[in-house]
Design a protein around this motif. Structure first.
Motif, PDB file in Angstrom:
ATOM      1  N   LYS A   1       2.617  10.015   0.183  1.00 17.83           N
ATOM      2  CA  LYS A   1       2.908   9.810  -1.231  1.00 17.83           C
ATOM      3  C   LYS A   1       1.646   9.962  -2.080  1.00 17.83           C
ATOM      4  CE  LYS A   1       5.620   6.726  -4.135  1.00 17.83           C
ATOM      5  NZ  LYS A   1       6.340   5.444  -4.207  1.00 17.83           N
ATOM      6  N   LYS A   2       0.541   9.474  -1.544  1.00 19.79           N
ATOM      7  CA  LYS A   2      -0.739   9.524  -2.266  1.00 19.79           C
ATOM      8  C   LYS A   2      -1.161  10.977  -2.504  1.00 19.79           C
ATOM      9  CE  LYS A   2      -5.531   8.014  -1.840  1.00 19.79           C
ATOM     10  NZ  LYS A   2      -6.505   7.332  -0.976  1.00 19.79           N
ATOM     11  N   HIS A   3      -1.090  11.813  -1.444  1.00 17.27           N
ATOM     12  CA  HIS A   3      -1.481  13.221  -1.585  1.00 17.27           C
ATOM     13  C   HIS A   3      -0.529  13.979  -2.503  1.00 17.27           C
ATOM     14  CE1 HIS A   3      -4.832  13.124   1.089  1.00 17.27           C
ATOM     15  NE2 HIS A   3      -4.112  12.640   2.112  1.00 17.27           N
ATOM     16  N   LYS A   4       0.698  13.560  -2.526  1.00 13.31           N
ATOM     17  CA  LYS A   4       1.679  14.176  -3.420  1.00 13.31           C
ATOM     18  C   LYS A   4       1.330  13.918  -4.886  1.00 13.31           C
ATOM     19  CE  LYS A   4       6.707  14.558  -3.900  1.00 13.31           C
ATOM     20  NZ  LYS A   4       8.011  14.000  -3.487  1.00 13.31           N
ATOM     21  N   ILE A   5       0.894  12.692  -5.154  1.00 17.19           N
ATOM     22  CA  ILE A   5       0.499  12.322  -6.523  1.00 17.19           C
ATOM     23  C   ILE A   5      -0.745  13.102  -6.946  1.00 17.19           C
ATOM     24  CG2 ILE A   5      -0.383  10.425  -7.950  1.00 17.19           C
ATOM     25  CD1 ILE A   5       1.413   8.555  -6.242  1.00 17.19           C
ATOM     26  N   ILE A   6      -1.726  13.188  -6.033  1.00 16.93           N
ATOM     27  CA  ILE A   6      -2.967  13.913  -6.332  1.00 16.93           C
ATOM     28  C   ILE A   6      -2.676  15.378  -6.639  1.00 16.93           C
ATOM     29  CG2 ILE A   6      -5.137  14.730  -5.308  1.00 16.93           C
ATOM     30  CD1 ILE A   6      -5.239  12.044  -3.777  1.00 16.93           C
ATOM     31  N   LYS A   7      -1.758  15.979  -5.861  1.00 15.50           N
ATOM     32  CA  LYS A   7      -1.395  17.382  -6.053  1.00 15.50           C
ATOM     33  C   LYS A   7      -0.767  17.598  -7.431  1.00 15.50           C
ATOM     34  CE  LYS A   7       1.170  21.098  -3.755  1.00 15.50           C
ATOM     35  NZ  LYS A   7       2.105  21.422  -2.650  1.00 15.50           N
ATOM     36  N   LYS A   8       0.130  16.686  -7.821  1.00 15.29           N
ATOM     37  CA  LYS A   8       0.786  16.802  -9.117  1.00 15.29           C
ATOM     38  C   LYS A   8      -0.210  16.661 -10.266  1.00 15.29           C
ATOM     39  CE  LYS A   8       5.541  15.512  -8.072  1.00 15.29           C
ATOM     40  NZ  LYS A   8       6.649  14.606  -8.393  1.00 15.29           N
ATOM     41  N   VAL A   9      -1.171  15.747 -10.115  1.00 14.17           N
ATOM     42  CA  VAL A   9      -2.194  15.548 -11.152  1.00 14.17           C
ATOM     43  C   VAL A   9      -3.037  16.801 -11.316  1.00 14.17           C
ATOM     44  CG1 VAL A   9      -4.292  14.259 -11.728  1.00 14.17           C
ATOM     45  CG2 VAL A   9      -2.281  13.033 -10.928  1.00 14.17           C
ATOM     46  N   LYS A  10      -3.426  17.427 -10.187  1.00 17.33           N
ATOM     47  CA  LYS A  10      -4.217  18.654 -10.238  1.00 17.33           C
ATOM     48  C   LYS A  10      -3.455  19.767 -10.948  1.00 17.33           C
ATOM     49  CE  LYS A  10      -7.297  18.098  -6.280  1.00 17.33           C
ATOM     50  NZ  LYS A  10      -7.662  18.623  -4.939  1.00 17.33           N
ATOM     51  N   GLU A  11      -2.167  19.888 -10.595  1.00 19.28           N
ATOM     52  CA  GLU A  11      -1.338  20.919 -11.224  1.00 19.28           C
ATOM     53  C   GLU A  11      -1.224  20.683 -12.740  1.00 19.28           C
ATOM     54  OE1 GLU A  11       2.365  20.842  -9.210  1.00 19.28           O
ATOM     55  OE2 GLU A  11       1.613  21.882  -7.406  1.00 19.28           O
ATOM     56  N   HIS A  12      -1.119  19.432 -13.122  1.00 16.87           N
ATOM     57  CA  HIS A  12      -1.024  19.088 -14.543  1.00 16.87           C
ATOM     58  C   HIS A  12      -2.307  19.482 -15.279  1.00 16.87           C
ATOM     59  CE1 HIS A  12       0.013  16.851 -18.153  1.00 16.87           C
ATOM     60  NE2 HIS A  12      -1.179  16.229 -18.069  1.00 16.87           N
ATOM     61  N   HIS A  13      -3.472  19.130 -14.705  1.00 18.37           N
ATOM     62  CA  HIS A  13      -4.752  19.464 -15.322  1.00 18.37           C
ATOM     63  C   HIS A  13      -4.950  20.969 -15.418  1.00 18.37           C
ATOM     64  CE1 HIS A  13      -6.601  15.289 -14.248  1.00 18.37           C
ATOM     65  NE2 HIS A  13      -5.773  15.232 -15.293  1.00 18.37           N
TER      66      HIS A  13
ATOM     67  N   ARG B   1       0.831  -1.201   0.000  1.00 18.72           N
ATOM     68  CA  ARG B   1       0.000   0.000   0.000  1.00 18.72           C
ATOM     69  C   ARG B   1       0.870   1.258   0.000  1.00 18.72           C
ATOM     70  NH1 ARG B   1      -4.161  -0.613   4.800  1.00 18.72           N
ATOM     71  NH2 ARG B   1      -2.265  -1.261   5.861  1.00 18.72           N
ATOM     72  N   VAL B   2       0.357   2.300  -0.734  1.00 21.63           N
ATOM     73  CA  VAL B   2       1.081   3.575  -0.807  1.00 21.63           C
ATOM     74  C   VAL B   2       0.772   4.389   0.449  1.00 21.63           C
ATOM     75  CG1 VAL B   2       1.419   5.681  -2.169  1.00 21.63           C
ATOM     76  CG2 VAL B   2       0.899   3.508  -3.314  1.00 21.63           C
ATOM     77  N   SER B   3       1.776   5.042   0.971  1.00 20.47           N
ATOM     78  CA  SER B   3       1.554   5.876   2.162  1.00 20.47           C
ATOM     79  C   SER B   3       0.714   7.092   1.801  1.00 20.47           C
ATOM     80  CB  SER B   3       2.896   6.306   2.757  1.00 20.47           C
ATOM     81  OG  SER B   3       3.575   7.120   1.802  1.00 20.47           O
ATOM     82  N   LEU B   4       0.055   7.683   2.825  1.00 24.99           N
ATOM     83  CA  LEU B   4      -0.820   8.817   2.585  1.00 24.99           C
ATOM     84  C   LEU B   4      -0.039  10.027   2.079  1.00 24.99           C
ATOM     85  CD1 LEU B   4      -3.304   8.684   5.577  1.00 24.99           C
ATOM     86  CD2 LEU B   4      -3.795   8.287   3.196  1.00 24.99           C
TER      87      LEU B   4
END
Length: 485
Positions: A17-29, A12-15
């Motif tokens: 790391k998970k929030h970091k990925i979500i933040k990057k996706v939002k910035e990309h969009h 399982r991915v740590s929280l």
């Protein structure tokens, strides 16, 4: 005591790391949306608003009324098309709608112009007649296929006249198909009757479903029983193929110059022309089915290096004296296209004893045609909307069973008058060319092994008269081009 490993084994991915990925996706969009805005890709086209009819226009009321009428008309057409689609879907589900009918109904529903039904029928009959002329002109030997249950009713005198007029070198042979559906007494008498006029061969087509390696049974083994105790005549194998091929080979050998021949297969719809070709070729090379008109055009099949077969569509261009009931009972017309399916059933009730129909359809005794069809429709569950009994659907069921042979019947040949006896003479020249004595001797064993009348109790019906063409349908000048190859 066993020490536990401090290293985690979870995937399982740590929280964090998970929030970091979500933040990057939002910035990309967000970045992509900004670029699209700069380029004007997300701009919605401006919809021009209908200004409507100005109030001070003098013809505003008339225009509004015309607009309302157009809307009502479009709404009615939409409802009509919707009802037509539902009706087509219902008929397609019941198997009552053919592909060509579906196309014509679709054209009508969308408002396209279609030819009248009588004009379409005339054109199709003329096209089938052209194919018949092609087959006769291209063939050296013509096989006219007859249904053994009613050979006279499935015989066409005009076809035979066309063969005789097309050339002195043409040879006509009669083939009595479906020989296993009639009792031995009828088969023997019909073969004797027909052989007084032309060479005649008995035949049973293969009913196997596989695509190739269709079975043949030798005529000498037809009377023997197999491992299960059933006669070979009751199997799905082909019978009479060896005799027919021997007859054709005898004809090729009788001509010193001509070593190969073309054999045309003609006859009325649903007598088994395509099944005959498949049985001789021992594979499904042409389409077969119980529906009249399945073969639409001439088809060539090379049997071997000496024999080529030509399949011809069944041609029916009847005189006006022929009624629909007589034609429907010969399976020359599609059951779903009959305007009145009840009249042929009336003829069946006249021919068949009521006890046969009561046993077959598992209905109580009946008084009339309507009573019989009501009971058949109730037993088979043929009901219309609101629980109304569908009498026409029940009539089509009975007709289908008659044509499929579920109601066993046969005919006996009529007695010839003195004038007919003098006209019907054995053509000795044809007999020599085909060496018919040898062929007839080889098929006698399986004719003798047919069931007698008392063994399966079929219904004896009077033979029909041969079918003739309608002269009004034949315009010779339209078909002169067909004779040129």
């Amino acid at each position: 005591m066993v020490k536990r490993s401090k290293k985690s084994k979870s995937n399982r991915v740590s929280l964090k790391k998970k929030h970091k990925i979500i933040k990057k996706v939002k910035e990309h969009h967000k970045k992509k949306a900004k670029e699209a805005k700069k380029l004007g890709l997300n701009k919605k086209p401006k919809v021009e608003k209908d200004p409507g009819i100005p109030n001070d226009w003098p013809f505003k009321e008339q225009e509004l009324k015309a607009l309302e009428i157009r809307r009502e008309r479009a709404k009615a057409e939409l409802e009509q098309n919707k009802a037509a689609r539902k009706e087509r879907a219902k008929k397609r589900k019941l198997g009552l709608l053919e592909e060509e009918d579906d196309v014509s109904m679709k054209k009508e529903s969308v408002g396209e112009e279609t030819l009248p039904v009588s004009k379409i029928r005339d054109n199709s009959e003329r096209a089938f007649y052209k194919e018949l002329v092609k087959v006769i002109e291209a063939s050296d030997v013509i096989l006219q296929v007859l249904d053994a249950r009613d050979p006279l009713g499935t015989r066409c005198s005009d076809m035979e006249k066309m063969v005789m007029k097309s050339g002195a070198e043409k040879r006509l042979v009669l083939l009595l198909n479906k020989i296993d559906l009639v009792p031995r007494e009828a088969a023997e008498k019909w073969l004797k009757y027909l052989r007084e006029e032309l060479p005649t061969v008995a035949f049973k087509c293969s009913t196997q479903e596989q695509k190739s390696n269709l079975g043949w049974k030798s005529s000498s083994k037809a009377g023997k029983t197999g491992m299960s105790g059933n006669s070979i005549l009751q199997t799905s194998d082909c019978l009479g193929a060896e005799s027919l091929i021997k007859l054709l080979k005898n004809y090729t050998r009788s001509h010193e110059i001509k070593k190969s021949i073309t054999v045309g297969i003609i006859g009325l719809p649903n007598v088994g022309k395509s099944s005959l070709i498949n049985s001789l070729k021992r594979s499904h090379v042409v389409n077969v089915g119980a529906t009249p008109g399945l073969t639409r055009s001439l088809q060539e099949v090379q049997l071997d290096r000496n024999v080529k077969l030509l399949d011809c569509p069944g041609v029916v261009m009847l005189r006006s004296s022929e009624n629909d009931a007589s034609i429907a009972l010969r399976n020359c017309k599609r059951i779903e296209k009959l305007e009145d399916p009840i009249s042929p059933v009336k003829e069946i009730l006249k021919l068949c004893p009521s006890k046969v129909l009561v046993t077959l359809y598992k209905v109580p005794s009946f008084d009339s045609v309507d009573d019989f069809l009501h009971k058949v429709a109730t037993v088979r569950g043929r009901l219309k909307k609101g629980g109304i009994v569908d009498v026409e659907a029940a009539a089509r069921i009975v007709l289908h069973d008659w044509n499929q042979g579920k109601i066993p019947y046969f005919t006996m040949p009529p007695t010839r008058t003195e004038a007919e006896v003098s006209e019907a003479k054995i053509v000795t020249e044809l007999g020599k060319e085909f060496n018919v004595d040898e062929v007839y001797g080889s098929e006698s064993s399986f004719i003798g092994s047919l069931k007698s009348v008392n063994e399966f109790n079929p219904v004896e019906v009077p033979p029909n008269v041969p079918i003739s063409f309608d002269e009004r349908m034949l315009e010779v000048h339209d078909f002169r081009a067909v004779f040129v190859f």
